[in-house]
Enzyme design. Structure first.
Site, mmCIF file in Angstrom:
data_model
loop_
_atom_site.group_PDB
_atom_site.id
_atom_site.type_symbol
_atom_site.label_atom_id
_atom_site.label_comp_id
_atom_site.label_asym_id
_atom_site.label_seq_id
_atom_site.Cartn_x
_atom_site.Cartn_y
_atom_site.Cartn_z
ATOM 1 N N PHE A 11 8.941 -1.111 4.713
ATOM 2 C CA PHE A 11 9.600 0.196 4.579
ATOM 3 C C PHE A 11 9.457 1.033 5.863
ATOM 4 C CE2 PHE A 11 8.601 4.574 2.668
ATOM 5 C CZ PHE A 11 9.914 5.016 2.746
ATOM 6 N N ASP A 31 6.098 -10.210 11.256
ATOM 7 C CA ASP A 31 5.945 -9.978 9.820
ATOM 8 C C ASP A 31 5.796 -11.326 9.103
ATOM 9 O OD1 ASP A 31 6.956 -7.295 7.917
ATOM 10 O OD2 ASP A 31 6.653 -9.253 6.951
ATOM 11 N N ALA A 81 0.501 -4.494 6.235
ATOM 12 C CA ALA A 81 -0.562 -4.237 5.257
ATOM 13 C C ALA A 81 -0.055 -4.575 3.876
ATOM 14 C CB ALA A 81 -0.974 -2.762 5.296
ATOM 15 N N GLU A 82 -0.990 -4.817 2.974
ATOM 16 C CA GLU A 82 -0.704 -4.713 1.544
ATOM 17 C C GLU A 82 -0.784 -3.227 1.246
ATOM 18 O OE1 GLU A 82 0.229 -6.885 -0.671
ATOM 19 O OE2 GLU A 82 0.077 -8.669 0.585
ATOM 20 N N THR A 98 -5.581 -9.120 4.190
ATOM 21 C CA THR A 98 -4.624 -8.632 5.191
ATOM 22 C C THR A 98 -5.127 -7.369 5.884
ATOM 23 O OG1 THR A 98 -2.607 -9.634 4.329
ATOM 24 C CG2 THR A 98 -2.355 -7.500 5.392
ATOM 25 N N THR A 130 -3.388 5.749 6.391
ATOM 26 C CA THR A 130 -2.980 6.627 5.293
ATOM 27 C C THR A 130 -3.951 7.790 5.123
ATOM 28 O OG1 THR A 130 -2.814 6.667 2.887
ATOM 29 C CG2 THR A 130 -4.190 4.970 3.786
ATOM 30 N N ASP A 131 -3.461 8.878 4.517
ATOM 31 C CA ASP A 131 -4.362 9.990 4.181
ATOM 32 C C ASP A 131 -5.270 9.635 3.008
ATOM 33 O OD1 ASP A 131 -2.407 10.051 2.163
ATOM 34 O OD2 ASP A 131 -2.044 12.209 2.313
ATOM 35 N N GLU A 132 -4.960 8.522 2.321
ATOM 36 C CA GLU A 132 -5.758 8.155 1.143
ATOM 37 C C GLU A 132 -7.195 7.794 1.513
ATOM 38 O OE1 GLU A 132 -3.728 5.723 -1.779
ATOM 39 O OE2 GLU A 132 -1.789 6.333 -0.987
ATOM 40 N N TYR A 155 -7.088 -0.306 -2.297
ATOM 41 C CA TYR A 155 -6.150 -0.112 -1.178
ATOM 42 C C TYR A 155 -6.747 0.827 -0.128
ATOM 43 C CZ TYR A 155 -2.361 2.063 1.481
ATOM 44 O OH TYR A 155 -1.584 2.581 2.502
ATOM 45 N N LYS A 159 -7.967 0.151 3.782
ATOM 46 C CA LYS A 159 -7.394 0.856 4.940
ATOM 47 C C LYS A 159 -8.505 1.600 5.694
ATOM 48 C CE LYS A 159 -3.654 1.177 6.105
ATOM 49 N NZ LYS A 159 -2.808 0.343 6.994
ATOM 50 N N ASN A 185 5.144 8.653 2.042
ATOM 51 C CA ASN A 185 6.504 8.574 2.596
ATOM 52 C C ASN A 185 7.518 8.308 1.490
ATOM 53 O OD1 ASN A 185 6.485 7.192 5.935
ATOM 54 N ND2 ASN A 185 4.866 8.345 4.965
ATOM 55 N N ASP A 284 -2.646 6.887 -17.448
ATOM 56 C CA ASP A 284 -2.866 7.198 -16.039
ATOM 57 C C ASP A 284 -3.375 5.972 -15.278
ATOM 58 O OD1 ASP A 284 -2.839 8.778 -13.816
ATOM 59 O OD2 ASP A 284 -4.373 10.185 -14.510
HETATM 60 N N1 LIG Z 1 4.214 4.043 2.232
HETATM 61 C C1 LIG Z 1 3.481 5.114 2.478
HETATM 62 O O1 LIG Z 1 3.713 6.165 1.861
HETATM 63 C C2 LIG Z 1 2.412 5.094 3.549
HETATM 64 C C3 LIG Z 1 1.800 6.282 3.904
HETATM 65 C C4 LIG Z 1 0.842 6.265 4.925
HETATM 66 C C5 LIG Z 1 0.534 5.081 5.559
HETATM 67 N N2 LIG Z 1 1.140 3.920 5.194
HETATM 68 C C6 LIG Z 1 0.790 2.692 5.923
HETATM 69 O O2 LIG Z 1 1.941 2.313 6.665
HETATM 70 C C7 LIG Z 1 2.019 0.898 6.775
HETATM 71 C C8 LIG Z 1 3.366 0.404 6.280
HETATM 72 O O3 LIG Z 1 3.532 0.813 4.930
HETATM 73 P P1 LIG Z 1 4.876 0.436 4.133
HETATM 74 O O4 LIG Z 1 4.974 1.404 3.019
HETATM 75 O O5 LIG Z 1 5.984 0.269 5.096
HETATM 76 O O6 LIG Z 1 4.448 -1.005 3.547
HETATM 77 P P2 LIG Z 1 5.365 -2.174 2.982
HETATM 78 O O7 LIG Z 1 4.576 -2.801 1.901
HETATM 79 O O8 LIG Z 1 6.749 -1.683 2.702
HETATM 80 O O9 LIG Z 1 5.501 -3.201 4.207
HETATM 81 C C9 LIG Z 1 4.417 -3.959 4.664
HETATM 82 C C10 LIG Z 1 4.951 -5.094 5.525
HETATM 83 O O10 LIG Z 1 3.819 -5.813 6.041
HETATM 84 C C11 LIG Z 1 4.088 -7.199 5.916
HETATM 85 N N3 LIG Z 1 2.805 -7.918 5.767
HETATM 86 C C12 LIG Z 1 1.953 -7.858 4.699
HETATM 87 N N4 LIG Z 1 0.920 -8.675 4.908
HETATM 88 C C13 LIG Z 1 1.100 -9.246 6.125
HETATM 89 C C14 LIG Z 1 0.344 -10.178 6.895
HETATM 90 N N5 LIG Z 1 -0.801 -10.708 6.439
HETATM 91 N N6 LIG Z 1 0.825 -10.539 8.111
HETATM 92 C C15 LIG Z 1 1.980 -10.020 8.585
HETATM 93 N N7 LIG Z 1 2.747 -9.157 7.884
HETATM 94 C C16 LIG Z 1 2.310 -8.772 6.675
HETATM 95 C C17 LIG Z 1 4.950 -7.332 4.671
HETATM 96 O O11 LIG Z 1 5.691 -8.555 4.693
HETATM 97 C C18 LIG Z 1 5.826 -6.088 4.761
HETATM 98 O O12 LIG Z 1 7.020 -6.349 5.478
HETATM 99 C C19 LIG Z 1 0.840 0.341 5.973
HETATM 100 O O13 LIG Z 1 -0.193 0.047 6.875
HETATM 101 C C20 LIG Z 1 0.438 1.495 5.063
HETATM 102 O O14 LIG Z 1 -0.931 1.440 4.775
HETATM 103 C C21 LIG Z 1 2.073 3.900 4.196
#
Ligand SMILES: NC(=O)c1ccc[n+]([C@@H]2O[C@H](COP(=O)([O-])OP(=O)(O)OC[C@H]3O[C@@H](n4cnc5c(N)ncnc54)[C@H](O)[C@@H]3O)[C@@H](O)[C@H]2O)c1
Length: 345
Positions: A11, A31, A81-82, A98, A130-132, A155, A159, A185, A284
């Site tokens: 995303f 990826d 990330a997961e 991961t 993340t802020d988490e 999670y 992180k 996001n 919840d």
């Molecule tokens: N989504 C949110 O609201 C948010 C907010 C703050 C921070 N983040 C951080 O931003 C980053 C991206 O988040 P997102 O929401 O786009 O996640 P997402 O789950 O949409 O995408 C994660 C991507 O990482 C890839 N991936 C997973 N494991 C992998 C591995 N072992 N090797 C290579 N690629 C791998 C997946 O195939 C996927 O394309 C993450 O690190 C997350 O912690 C997300």
């Protein structure tokens, strides 16, 4: 710049790639293509001479060494990330693998590459977090970059561990790092297991819209394209070794957010209105953090960055995008776990 972006079929990573290429950077998308990935997210730039794709796992050191040697990046933006809290409750192992082992492996590959090319000061390893990691707030207060870490889900703990590793590689080996910790996001290409797309797709299907607990949990919502812009700002202008909190300045409770989406759908897709009648309170999430809020002073004062979109504007753009891109989300709805209640513990 030549950027190696991990997780860029996801995303946020895909939003970074689309923006980076529009700004003239060249990008390698690394990826593993897990269940959360979708190469369609980068289809608009896939034919650009500035774009390359490498299917690889960040735990695979050999693949990482080959990719660094082939592309010789100026910077790494690490987003792989997961990322789904509910899945981390059901299966924490993949998150440790991961987010912790993968980040460690990537740091080691980046360090070996950076040392091999003479330790250039301009190199950057940008870790996206993340802020988490800061835990849960009561009704008042905001997270600053100095807030102690207090992660409460598998999670956020994974992180937090990755953030500590990145800082340690900066301190111990001098690897030129920057970190960012961002709030929730939302926006186009959001995988259909996360709250905003779940609400839109359940409402369109006329199915119950699940709201965890009493829906009073508060998040600081940031439009994904603003996040991508903030990340490129930190990468190019951020101070070495520093971390920056990124927020949307849009604190909204989950229930308010769901009602806003329902109202947008009433207007744009009147069939089934009022969609808010579908709201259904469900058990919840265990350990559900009550409130997150970002103090954005550092990124605003040091780098002059602030979000461009209010949550009202961003949600309207998001709802319109989902209405116009049904083929995109329909193709993802049969992936494992999508549409199911996960993470009940
Ligand atoms: N989504 C949110 O609201 C948010 C907010 C703050 C921070 N983040 C951080 O931003 C980053 C991206 O988040 P997102 O929401 O786009 O996640 P997402 O789950 O949409 O995408 C994660 C991507 O990482 C890839 N991936 C997973 N494991 C992998 C591995 N072992 N090797 C290579 N690629 C791998 C997946 O195939 C996927 O394309 C993450 O690190 C997350 O912690 C997300």
């Amino acid at each position: 710049m030549k950027l190696l972006v991990t997780g860029a079929a996801g995303f946020i990573g895909s939003a970074v790639v689309r923006l980076a290429i529009a700004k003239g950077h060249s990008v390698v998308n690394l990826d593993a293509l897990t269940y959360a990935a979708c190469l369609e997210n980068v289809a608009s730039v896939a034919d650009s001479p500035l774009y390359a794709f490498e299917k690889a796992d960040i735990c695979d050191r050999e693949a990482l060494d080959r990719i660094f040697a082939t592309y010789k990046p100026d910077a790494v933006m690490h987003l792989a990330a997961e990322s789904h809290v509910d899945r981390s409750i059901d299966g924490p192992g993949a998150f440790i693998q991961t987010n912790v082992t993968g980040t460690y492996t990537l740091l080691e590959a980046a360090r070996a590459y950076w040392q091999g090319v003479g330790k250039p000061d301009e190199f950057r390893f940008h870790h996206i977090s993340t802020d988490e990691v800061y835990g849960s707030l009561g009704p008042t207060g905001q997270f600053t970059e100095d807030t102690p870490y207090d992660p409460r889900s598998p999670y956020s703990a994974s992180k937090a561990a990755s953030d500590h590793l990145v800082r340690a590689w900066g301190e111990t080996y001098g690897l030129p790092i920057v970190l960012t910790n961002c709030s929730n996001n939302y926006g186009p290409y959001h995988f259909p297991e996360k709250l905003v797309p779940v609400v839109i797709l359940k409402a369109l299907a006329g199915e119950p819209i699940p709201v965890y607990g009493d829906g009073a949990n508060v998040r600081d919502w940031l439009f994904v394209e603003d996040h991508a812009d903030a990340l490129l700002t930190v990468l190019t202008k951020g101070t070495l070794g520093r971390s920056y909190n990124i927020g949307g300045e849009n604190e909204v409770s989950n229930l308010e957010l769901v009602k806003m989406i329902c109202a947008l759908l009433d207007d744009r897709h009147p069939k089934g209105a009022p969609h808010a009648d579908l709201i259904t309170f469900v058990a919840d999430r265990p350990g559900h953090d009550q409130r997150y809020a970002i103090d954005p002073t550092r990124i605003r004062t040091e780098l002059g960055w602030r979000p461009s979109v209010t949550v009202e504007e961003g949600l309207a753009r998001t709802v319109d995008w989902y209405l116009e891109n049904k083929d995109w989300w329909r193709a993802l709805q049969n992936r494992q776990g999508v549409g199911e209640r996960l993470g009940k513990a």
